[in-house]
Enzyme design. Sequence first.
Site, short mmCIF file in Angstrom:
data_model
loop_
_atom_site.label_atom_id
_atom_site.label_comp_id
_atom_site.label_asym_id
_atom_site.label_seq_id
_atom_site.Cartn_x
_atom_site.Cartn_y
_atom_site.Cartn_z
CE LYS A 131 -32.57 40.65 16.25
NZ LYS A 131 -32.12 41.07 17.31
CB THR A 132 -32.86 46.37 12.72
OG1 THR A 132 -33.50 45.70 13.36
CG2 THR A 132 -33.46 47.50 11.71
CG ASP A 164 -35.95 43.87 11.46
OD1 ASP A 164 -35.41 42.82 12.22
OD2 ASP A 164 -36.09 45.28 11.68
CD GLU A 165 -38.47 43.00 15.42
OE1 GLU A 165 -38.63 41.93 16.36
OE2 GLU A 165 -38.02 44.11 16.09
CD GLN A 177 -35.71 41.25 21.16
OE1 GLN A 177 -36.32 42.17 20.78
NE2 GLN A 177 -34.42 41.07 20.33
NE ARG A 216 -36.79 46.67 23.12
CZ ARG A 216 -35.80 46.11 21.88
NH1 ARG A 216 -35.54 46.86 20.82
NH2 ARG A 216 -35.33 44.98 22.01
P1 ATP Z 1 -33.67 44.34 18.50
O1 ATP Z 1 -33.33 42.94 18.57
O2 ATP Z 1 -33.88 44.88 19.65
O3 ATP Z 1 -34.39 44.63 17.12
P2 ATP Z 1 -31.26 44.62 16.79
O4 ATP Z 1 -30.51 43.31 16.86
O5 ATP Z 1 -32.05 44.82 15.48
O6 ATP Z 1 -32.29 44.81 18.08
P3 ATP Z 1 -30.00 47.04 15.94
O7 ATP Z 1 -31.34 47.99 16.24
O8 ATP Z 1 -29.70 46.96 14.44
O9 ATP Z 1 -30.05 45.76 16.87
O10 ATP Z 1 -28.67 47.73 16.69
C1 ATP Z 1 -28.82 48.27 17.95
C2 ATP Z 1 -27.80 49.34 18.01
O11 ATP Z 1 -26.69 49.19 18.03
C3 ATP Z 1 -28.08 50.49 17.03
O12 ATP Z 1 -28.14 51.85 17.60
C4 ATP Z 1 -27.27 50.44 15.95
O13 ATP Z 1 -26.81 51.43 15.49
C5 ATP Z 1 -26.07 49.58 16.97
N1 ATP Z 1 -25.08 48.79 16.09
C6 ATP Z 1 -25.21 47.62 15.63
N2 ATP Z 1 -24.17 47.03 14.90
C7 ATP Z 1 -23.13 47.94 15.49
C8 ATP Z 1 -21.58 48.03 15.05
N3 ATP Z 1 -21.17 47.00 14.23
N4 ATP Z 1 -21.05 49.11 15.43
C9 ATP Z 1 -21.65 50.22 16.03
N5 ATP Z 1 -22.92 50.18 16.51
C10 ATP Z 1 -23.73 49.19 15.97
MG MG Z 2 -34.12 45.21 15.21
#
Ligand code: ATP
Ligand code: MG
Length: 695
Positions: free
Chosen positions: A30-31, A212-213, A243, A625
């Site tokens: 997402k981030t 975000d969040e 979350q 995490r």
């Molecule tokens: P959270 O819910 O904990 O905030 P998030 O959904 O924001 O998590 P991110 O932090 O954006 O997730 O991504 C998690 C990990 O996966 C990061 O290391 C990111 O670089 C990697 N990632 C996300 N999408 C891809 C993708 N399409 N290909 C490869 N790596 C990815």
């Molecule tokens: Mg995130």
Amino acid sequence: MSAGLNLAQQEAVNYLHGPCLVLAGAGSGKTRVITHKIARLIQAGLAPRRIAAITFTNKAAAEMRERAKGLIGRQAKEVVVCTFHALGVRMMREDGKVLGLKPQFSILDADDVTSILKDAAGGTADAATARQWQWVISKWKNMGLNAEQAMALAADDNERVIARVMQLYQERLAAYQSVDFDDLIGLPLKLLKDFPEVRAKWQAALGHVLVDEYQDTNATQYEVLKHLVGERGRFTAVGDDDQSIYGWRGATLDNLKKLPVDFPQLKVIKLEQNYRSTSAILRAANNVIGPNPKLFPKTLFSELGEGEPVRVVDADSEEHEAERAAARIMGLRETSQHKEWRHFAILYRANHQAKPFEKALRKYNIPYKVSGGTSFFDRAEIRDLCAWFRLWVNNDDDPAFLRAITTPRRGIGHTTLAKLGEFGAKYRLSLFASLFSASLPGMLPERAMDGLREFGRYMNDLEYRARQTMGAEAALAFLMEWLKEIGYEQHLLEGEDSEKVAAARWGNVIDFCDWMSQRCGGQIDDASGANPVLANETKSLMEVAQTISLLSTISEREQDQDVVTLSTLHASKGLEWPHVVLVGVTEGMLPFKLDDDGGRQKMVSDETAQRLQEERRLMYVGITRAQRSLAVSWTRRRKKGREMVAVQPSRFIAEMALDKETTREDPREKLRALRAEFAKKALAGTAAAAAAERL
Ligand code: ATP
Ligand code: MG
């Protein structure tokens, strides 16, 4: 731009002209969508300064700016990446005058608020009562109520008392040209709601807002967002209902439910692939969150393979638990591909749990940082310095005046200050302004008058000099000279029994001055988000002083250090580490004290059930995490006061539904740890050997 994004992520990134909600589980990118979308918007022709990305903490803002820089280079600096609070500050500095605020208003911290509340009530309340008032007033403010409305709605005498105190409190804030943290959201909302020209200005200024969040926004923040984006609704919110861990602070999942109603054209995108964790970790996470009611159905899978089983580690005491965590980290560092300390984190429910872990890490010379705990900026010596800065910035900041004039002591006593306060209250003047009033001398003995006047003149002089001081080198020289003039080092030495403690505090002061002056320099990124647009210009010390009130939670200083992270679960949100140890996972800690009987009783009150769900989400955040390995540890006994009491493992450990065979700690680990300690022998000496024996 589609590199490194899956189809659903690409869809979210390419949807530019309307409201978009990305709703997905942990680690699904997402981030990443937000950072890539910033780049995409710029590519599509939107000026970087017209993009606002709102994060949950200053630290997250710094990280996001860093990631955006990786994608789009220098232009990232112009993007407004900050928290809701920092955006609020910016809006009020620009437009607060319509609310009667001058641009240099002060931002009060929780301690200032407590002392104003105590004072407003005529000094009759103790600290605990004042803090309770503060909590209630904050809640009312977050509900958008002013003192008058709170009074009208008060349910009982106690609430009426608090509403009255709120009235007096608000009057003081206005007189001091100060705002509290809740105002940083509430007042911008007022600006947007009640002043059409201000609203039009901000809606035109921002072409796209990304949040975000999103699940942890509160009702007021949602209103701010709604007014910022207007009917066109060009925004992207990303979040995960599983979350949501700030319900206790007013965050509400209603904000997720409201979006499709308020923005019928909302595009909802779900992400299902987790890129962060192994299947073993993800399965434990999914099992834990399973019992919680679902707002939206979600499935999450990982292609990173099964990986190491999740370990459950038990210990006899917190000290033992800490030893085992340290040994695990040393062992993994030796045997896994992750050779840096920054690849490891120890996470816990409450700040005070950090202590035994800090001790164990120190013992083995493992470098670490504590995040989410007492911040550098909460230290008394730093707050002393900040009081002086606040007073330069805003002469009407009475709490800062009182702290500055008495730190270090300059022979001005309480009686003099009380008289000055009476005078100020009578003539509706701030303390600083009172001191220059022509009618004051008659009320005070000459000697007291001299002391006050001298302080006033000195302060004016400092203010003038701070305005002229530009650039890092000049700023540092100025700050050191000032500290010498006021005898601050001496003050620390006199105030501490131990010279060592005084020296450490003085070290913090130097560190802080160094950091302040660097911010004047023009080379450093402004990671606070407080002044995102001006980030790279040379600034005067005065300008820098204006932004520091907001920095209480900033931890940019800690970035990029090769250290193990110790963090509360709350502060770990959004982050990831290859190896995580989740500690203190016992009933009473996680879930935190609930008024039930460990889940055996069927009839639990609604409130308890809700709290349990939030605790479960917190556990889910903790588990997710971890990228490659996760250990969950608990102690059989815990210190309670002076006694050791027996405790039970958390129900969440059972809920992870781990395979029995794999839960026991890997016997190889002991070997790994021993080997690691052997290698460390030169550093840790006999301590490591002693620890190895206990494993
Ligand atoms: P959270 O819910 O904990 O905030 P998030 O959904 O924001 O998590 P991110 O932090 O954006 O997730 O991504 C998690 C990990 O996966 C990061 O290391 C990111 O670089 C990697 N990632 C996300 N999408 C891809 C993708 N399409 N290909 C490869 N790596 C990815
Ligand atoms: Mg995130």
